[in-house]
Design an enzyme around this catalytic site. Structure first.
Site, PDB file in Angstrom:
ATOM      1  N   ILE A   1      -1.006  -1.765   7.574  1.00 10.84           N
ATOM      2  CA  ILE A   1      -2.078  -1.549   8.556  1.00 10.84           C
ATOM      3  C   ILE A   1      -3.362  -1.339   7.765  1.00 10.84           C
ATOM      4  O   ILE A   1      -3.557  -0.298   7.142  1.00 10.84           O
ATOM      5  CB  ILE A   1      -1.815  -0.337   9.470  1.00 10.84           C
ATOM      6  CG1 ILE A   1      -0.505  -0.510  10.238  1.00 10.84           C
ATOM      7  CG2 ILE A   1      -2.995  -0.156  10.444  1.00 10.84           C
ATOM      8  CD1 ILE A   1      -0.183   0.629  11.213  1.00 10.84           C
ATOM      9  N   ASP A   2      -4.223  -2.360   7.746  1.00  4.75           N
ATOM     10  CA  ASP A   2      -5.523  -2.205   7.096  1.00  4.75           C
ATOM     11  C   ASP A   2      -6.498  -1.774   8.187  1.00  4.75           C
ATOM     12  O   ASP A   2      -6.780  -2.531   9.120  1.00  4.75           O
ATOM     13  CB  ASP A   2      -5.978  -3.520   6.456  1.00  4.75           C
ATOM     14  CG  ASP A   2      -7.295  -3.318   5.724  1.00  4.75           C
ATOM     15  OD1 ASP A   2      -7.383  -2.389   4.902  1.00  4.75           O
ATOM     16  OD2 ASP A   2      -8.246  -4.061   6.006  1.00  4.75           O
TER      17      ASP A   2
ATOM     18  N   ASP B   1      -6.180  -4.374   0.075  1.00  7.11           N
ATOM     19  CA  ASP B   1      -7.163  -4.426   1.174  1.00  7.11           C
ATOM     20  C   ASP B   1      -7.780  -5.818   1.294  1.00  7.11           C
ATOM     21  O   ASP B   1      -8.177  -6.235   2.390  1.00  7.11           O
ATOM     22  CB  ASP B   1      -8.319  -3.436   0.938  1.00  7.11           C
ATOM     23  CG  ASP B   1      -7.885  -1.987   0.845  1.00  7.11           C
ATOM     24  OD1 ASP B   1      -7.083  -1.559   1.679  1.00  7.11           O
ATOM     25  OD2 ASP B   1      -8.371  -1.277  -0.073  1.00  7.11           O
TER      26      ASP B   1
ATOM     27  N   GLU C   1       0.826  -1.208   0.000  1.00  6.24           N
ATOM     28  CA  GLU C   1       0.000   0.000   0.000  1.00  6.24           C
ATOM     29  C   GLU C   1       0.860   1.257   0.000  1.00  6.24           C
ATOM     30  O   GLU C   1       0.539   2.227  -0.673  1.00  6.24           O
ATOM     31  CB  GLU C   1      -0.956   0.016   1.210  1.00  6.24           C
ATOM     32  CG  GLU C   1      -1.632   1.380   1.367  1.00  6.24           C
ATOM     33  CD  GLU C   1      -2.949   1.394   2.097  1.00  6.24           C
ATOM     34  OE1 GLU C   1      -3.310   0.402   2.727  1.00  6.24           O
ATOM     35  OE2 GLU C   1      -3.627   2.441   2.004  1.00  6.24           O
TER      36      GLU C   1
ATOM     37  N   ASP D   1      -0.650  -5.127   2.990  1.00  6.63           N
ATOM     38  CA  ASP D   1      -1.208  -3.902   3.562  1.00  6.63           C
ATOM     39  C   ASP D   1      -0.694  -3.866   5.003  1.00  6.63           C
ATOM     40  O   ASP D   1      -1.094  -4.687   5.827  1.00  6.63           O
ATOM     41  CB  ASP D   1      -2.738  -3.954   3.521  1.00  6.63           C
ATOM     42  CG  ASP D   1      -3.351  -2.595   3.815  1.00  6.63           C
ATOM     43  OD1 ASP D   1      -2.640  -1.734   4.370  1.00  6.63           O
ATOM     44  OD2 ASP D   1      -4.541  -2.412   3.500  1.00  6.63           O
TER      45      ASP D   1
ATOM     46  N   THR E   1      -6.316   1.912   9.121  1.00  5.80           N
ATOM     47  CA  THR E   1      -5.472   2.950   9.742  1.00  5.80           C
ATOM     48  C   THR E   1      -6.307   3.897  10.611  1.00  5.80           C
ATOM     49  O   THR E   1      -5.839   4.349  11.663  1.00  5.80           O
ATOM     50  CB  THR E   1      -4.708   3.735   8.647  1.00  5.80           C
ATOM     51  OG1 THR E   1      -3.928   2.804   7.908  1.00  5.80           O
ATOM     52  CG2 THR E   1      -3.785   4.779   9.240  1.00  5.80           C
TER      53      THR E   1
HETATM   54  P1  2AM Z   1      -6.856   1.368   4.946  1.00  2.00           P
HETATM   55  O1  2AM Z   1      -7.179   1.532   6.369  1.00  2.00           O
HETATM   56  O2  2AM Z   1      -5.616   0.543   4.720  1.00  2.00           O
HETATM   57  O3  2AM Z   1      -6.833   2.662   4.183  1.00  2.00           O
HETATM   58  C1  2AM Z   1     -12.381   0.837   5.415  1.00  2.00           C
HETATM   59  O4  2AM Z   1     -13.561   1.282   4.830  1.00  2.00           O
HETATM   60  C2  2AM Z   1     -11.584  -0.028   4.478  1.00  2.00           C
HETATM   61  O5  2AM Z   1     -11.381   0.651   3.229  1.00  2.00           O
HETATM   62  C3  2AM Z   1     -10.197  -0.302   4.969  1.00  2.00           C
HETATM   63  O6  2AM Z   1      -9.848  -1.586   4.529  1.00  2.00           O
HETATM   64  C4  2AM Z   1      -9.359   0.795   4.342  1.00  2.00           C
HETATM   65  O7  2AM Z   1      -7.994   0.484   4.250  1.00  2.00           O
HETATM   66  C5  2AM Z   1      -9.993   0.879   2.999  1.00  2.00           C
HETATM   67  N1  2AM Z   1      -9.928   2.192   2.358  1.00  2.00           N
HETATM   68  C6  2AM Z   1     -10.253   3.330   2.915  1.00  2.00           C
HETATM   69  N2  2AM Z   1     -10.154   4.357   2.043  1.00  2.00           N
HETATM   70  C7  2AM Z   1      -9.760   3.825   0.901  1.00  2.00           C
HETATM   71  C8  2AM Z   1      -9.511   4.365  -0.381  1.00  2.00           C
HETATM   72  N3  2AM Z   1      -9.638   5.660  -0.641  1.00  2.00           N
HETATM   73  N4  2AM Z   1      -9.129   3.515  -1.347  1.00  2.00           N
HETATM   74  C9  2AM Z   1      -9.020   2.212  -1.063  1.00  2.00           C
HETATM   75  N5  2AM Z   1      -9.254   1.638   0.122  1.00  2.00           N
HETATM   76  C10 2AM Z   1      -9.623   2.446   1.107  1.00  2.00           C
HETATM   77 CA    CA Z   2      -6.121  -1.163   3.450  1.00  2.31          CA
END
Ligand code: 2AM
Ligand code: CA
Length: 247
Positions: free
Chosen positions: A75-76, A201, A57, A73, A78
């Site tokens: 930290i999925d 993700d 990521e 990823d 964040t």
């Molecule tokens: P992340 O925390 O690694 O950004 C939450 O709704 C989920 O969507 C999480 O898995 C988050 O991953 C992901 N996510 C949030 N915003 C995103 C974006 N703009 N594009 C892709 N994935 C996103």
């Molecule tokens: Ca993610």
């Protein structure tokens, strides 16, 4: 490797300050922890398998000569991580010739490690897992997410939420797509859908779900996920969920 990365998350969370936050966009957070965990994963993979490719990521594509790619990823979830909530995970998938063959998702605060190997099933902390056998939408608890809203999409998930939520027992929003897929895999959730996710993700969680007997597809029931949406559920409810998501 996922467990070790999780320990770095816990260590970094304990010392995280506002100065450690930066923004990919107005709502899209990234922390020094995301970057440190990804550095750990990339350097560990490169040390052990110098010819493997990596998609991360935070670092994007690292090329290699082998037909093997790690999709990570660090930290999925964040936002959960930053807000002191336990629903975040380290997500690692191993792809060979374009097909994910093994994966792990680790939630450090909860100390839960989900793993799967293609054709060999899925487990949680070493115990085999299966999807729920919930049959009716009115008995089902499903999760969703709003990555689409964070990205500023006009065509967003609120219309699907409006269609689906009234027919369910209840809805959850945990904030980590990887964990939502794993929770569906072990029957805590009966299904999950979200728009606008990236491969990193969902790559690991999708194998864990299918190895636990679940189904995952795009919103039209084909394998073009996550680009065309991600819809996951036990085999009874997957077609019923798709009824609400199909165009
Ligand atoms: P992340 O925390 O690694 O950004 C939450 O709704 C989920 O969507 C999480 O898995 C988050 O991953 C992901 N996510 C949030 N915003 C995103 C974006 N703009 N594009 C892709 N994935 C996103
Ligand atoms: Ca993610």
């Amino acid at each position: 490797m996922a467990r070790e990365a999780g320990h770095i998350c816990l260590e970094e969370r304990a010392r995280l300050t506002l100065a450690d936050l930066s923004f990919k966009s107005a709502k899209d957070l990234v922390t020094v922890a995301d970057r440190r965990v990804e550095m750990f994963l990339v350097s560990t993979i490169k040390k052990n398998y110098p010819d493997h490719c990596i998609l991360g990521e935070e670092t994007g594509e690292t090329t290699g000569t082998a037909p093997i790619r790690w999709i990570i990823d660090p930290i999925d979830g964040t936002t959960s991580f930053v807000h002191h909530q336990p629903f975040y995970s380290v997500s690692i998938a191993l792809e060979k010739n374009g097909c994910v063959i093994a994966s792990g998702v680790y939630a450090p605060v909860l100390d839960e490690l989900f793993v799967a190997e293609k054709g060999k099933g899925a487990s949680l902390n070493g115990t085999p897992i299966r999807v729920s056998d919930t049959f009716k939408m009115e008995h089902a608890v499903m999760a969703t997410g709003f990555a689409c809203l964070r990205a500023g999409w006009a065509d967003n998930n609120l219309r699907y939420l409006n269609r689906i939520a009234p027919g369910l027992r209840d809805v959850r929003r945990y904030g980590s797509a990887a964990l939502d897929l794993c929770y569906t895999a072990c029957g805590r959730l009966d299904g999950y859908w979200e728009m606008n996710l990236n491969l990193y993700d969902i790559a690991a969680g999708a194998l864990i779900l299918s190895e636990a007997g679940g189904r995952v597809s795009d919103f039209n029931g084909t394998d073009r996920f996550p680009e065309n949406g991600t819809a996951a559920a036990n085999p009874h409810l997957h077609p019923k969920l798709l009824d609400h998501l199909k165009n």
